[in-house]
Scaffold this motif. Sequence first.
Motif, PDB file in Angstrom:
ATOM      1  N   ASP A   1       0.798  -1.230   0.000  1.00  0.00           N
ATOM      2  CA  ASP A   1       0.000   0.000   0.000  1.00  0.00           C
ATOM      3  C   ASP A   1       0.829   1.278   0.000  1.00  0.00           C
ATOM      4  O   ASP A   1       1.550   1.574   0.954  1.00  0.00           O
ATOM      5  N   SER A   2       0.635   2.073  -1.033  1.00  0.00           N
ATOM      6  CA  SER A   2       1.242   3.404  -1.090  1.00  0.00           C
ATOM      7  C   SER A   2       0.362   4.359  -0.287  1.00  0.00           C
ATOM      8  O   SER A   2      -0.792   4.040   0.017  1.00  0.00           O
TER       9      SER A   2
ATOM     10  N   GLN B   1      -4.955   6.057   1.962  1.00  0.00           N
ATOM     11  CA  GLN B   1      -5.913   7.155   2.042  1.00  0.00           C
ATOM     12  C   GLN B   1      -7.268   6.745   1.434  1.00  0.00           C
ATOM     13  O   GLN B   1      -8.329   6.976   2.007  1.00  0.00           O
ATOM     14  N   LEU B   2      -7.195   6.090   0.265  1.00  0.00           N
ATOM     15  CA  LEU B   2      -8.428   5.673  -0.411  1.00  0.00           C
ATOM     16  C   LEU B   2      -9.126   4.538   0.330  1.00  0.00           C
ATOM     17  O   LEU B   2     -10.355   4.455   0.351  1.00  0.00           O
ATOM     18  N   LYS B   3      -8.330   3.657   0.933  1.00  0.00           N
ATOM     19  CA  LYS B   3      -8.934   2.549   1.679  1.00  0.00           C
ATOM     20  C   LYS B   3      -9.720   3.072   2.878  1.00  0.00           C
ATOM     21  O   LYS B   3     -10.734   2.502   3.266  1.00  0.00           O
TER      22      LYS B   3
ATOM     23  N   ILE C   1      -1.340   6.896  -1.056  1.00  0.00           N
ATOM     24  CA  ILE C   1      -2.627   7.212  -1.679  1.00  0.00           C
ATOM     25  C   ILE C   1      -3.607   6.045  -1.534  1.00  0.00           C
ATOM     26  O   ILE C   1      -4.804   6.248  -1.289  1.00  0.00           O
ATOM     27  N   VAL C   2      -3.105   4.797  -1.625  1.00  0.00           N
ATOM     28  CA  VAL C   2      -3.981   3.631  -1.450  1.00  0.00           C
ATOM     29  C   VAL C   2      -4.503   3.572  -0.010  1.00  0.00           C
ATOM     30  O   VAL C   2      -5.694   3.316   0.221  1.00  0.00           O
TER      31      VAL C   2
ATOM     32  N   LEU D   1     -11.411   5.811   2.942  1.00  0.00           N
ATOM     33  CA  LEU D   1     -12.711   6.224   2.396  1.00  0.00           C
ATOM     34  C   LEU D   1     -13.604   5.009   2.140  1.00  0.00           C
ATOM     35  O   LEU D   1     -14.801   5.012   2.420  1.00  0.00           O
TER      36      LEU D   1
END
Lengths: 303, 303
Positions: free
Chosen positions: B16-17, B22-24, B19-20, B26
């Motif tokens: 997981d980067s 962060q999106l997870k 941004i991933v 959400l």
Amino acid sequence: MAPIDDSEKEQTEVIDSPIVVQLKKLDDDYLELHRAYEKEEQELRRQFSNRQKPLLEQRTKDLLVSEGSEDPATGTPALKGFWLKALSNHPQFDGEIEEWDEPVLEYLRDIMTVDLDPNDSTKGYRLKFLFAENPYFTNAILSKEYHSAESSPYTGEVNVSEINGCTINWKDGKDVTTALVKKQKETKKGKNNKSVKQESKEEQEPRTSFLRSFFRSLKEGSGLPESIHQDELERIQGEAEEGMDEEEMVEAIMSNDYDMGCAIRFNIIPFAVRWYTGEASPEGDEDDEEEEEEEEEDDMDEE
Amino acid sequence: MAPIDDSEKEQTEVIDSPIVVQLKKLDDDYLELHRAYEKEEQELRRQFSNRQKPLLEQRTKDLLVSEGSEDPATGTPALKGFWLKALSNHPQFDGEIEEWDEPVLEYLRDIMTVDLDPNDSTKGYRLKFLFAENPYFTNAILSKEYHSAESSPYTGEVNVSEINGCTINWKDGKDVTTALVKKQKETKKGKNNKSVKQESKEEQEPRTSFLRSFFRSLKEGSGLPESIHQDELERIQGEAEEGMDEEEMVEAIMSNDYDMGCAIRFNIIPFAVRWYTGEASPEGDEDDEEEEEEEEEDDMDEE
């Protein structure tokens, strides 16, 4: 209730004994409560959907961040090819997206869905595919509508009557749904038709493509669409049950198409991140891939 | 949430980067709202189900009225064979009920269903088949449980892990799932094994039967049940995809069984009257029957 014609009505009246009439009344009361439940359930869904909306909007914003991105010209600079990967990881899209569709779908910025009738979700929905400016077509949005209706109150089944895709305005020479194919052209010479000269000519020919098949229009009761590619047709005929006519094949294509739409609507849009990472993919999919590879190897051995 | 083992967790953390991640977050917030919706929806369903219950109870009472009935010894004197007919008219039971099952199912008084866990309908449900006193078996209730679990929060799919049927206590000589079959029995005589005398003997042999197949127990990951009849096995093997092993065949049987359970739970129990009259049967069924008859005639012509 749908109007029934007189002959049918008469027949029903003749058949129904007093006890059946009495029981039907109970059945109707049950259905009335069921409808009231559905109405409240839809209102509940709308409320929660409104609370979830900002989360999806935030996701779109986060994906647009181009800072530190290698390729800011994609639809989702923060994670290049985000939607392409999310779609590809869903089993419903297995084998649907060709390699020439992929660079186009990398320009996908967002996918959205909305009910056609805000008060009745059984009537169908619209999908909107938002694209970044791209070298392939001029549309900013590719959209698609599924028109449906509840086929029976007693099963709750939904019947899709029509699927309306949109026209993709391809830029010159950028239509990935076709390819240049070399063709031998016969030129007859002389009167005896024996002297034949073969000329090689390049022609733009259709090929299988997600962008071709997913955005076409289909209608219940109609024949196969003209745009259907020979390879796709052969695949459908291969999967079709024996004795299926053209209309039934269209129904099978529409049903598969509707399943794809529902996969986007109910699985991919809500949890796109987990489809992107592959976490949402069903268990055992890796095994399947391994098996397929083995099978391919077997096939090669046989050749 | 289900616990994940360390290696899986580690792997996810490595991949997981920011941004991933962060999106997870959400995605998780979206799922949390989805769960809250499901909880409220279940509460709503429970409320309406309680309001509908008296209607189903009234139906059972109405069907028990034996005044003017030709055969008060059936399960539903007001309409003989009510449940048998309701089941038979549902496409999910096409070809499942044999003619020797029918007189038994005429003693069906009611079918009821209940969630195994009142707070979580994804965990499965119980079906109860209430019978009138009958010449066939001593059970007053035949019951069946479907145990299931949500297989993924991202698809909402439900996975059936176990189906528990019940034992039918057949009265002597009344087990319709078996039949007397004349068998040639070889009796060896002499030392050279050449002199063989054939004896005819009658034996009670299993035969295909709804009462046999519907009340057996099945478990994910296990082999085929012993009670499976050769004809049923051949039908399944015929329908099975190539290369299916025994476990996968059990899965296919369980999936079909679950569909039957759901047809009872969601279609037949609520609207039994319309299934009894045939009004709930999908359109075109009559055509199918006509076609089948025509096909049969064609077959006869060919013979």
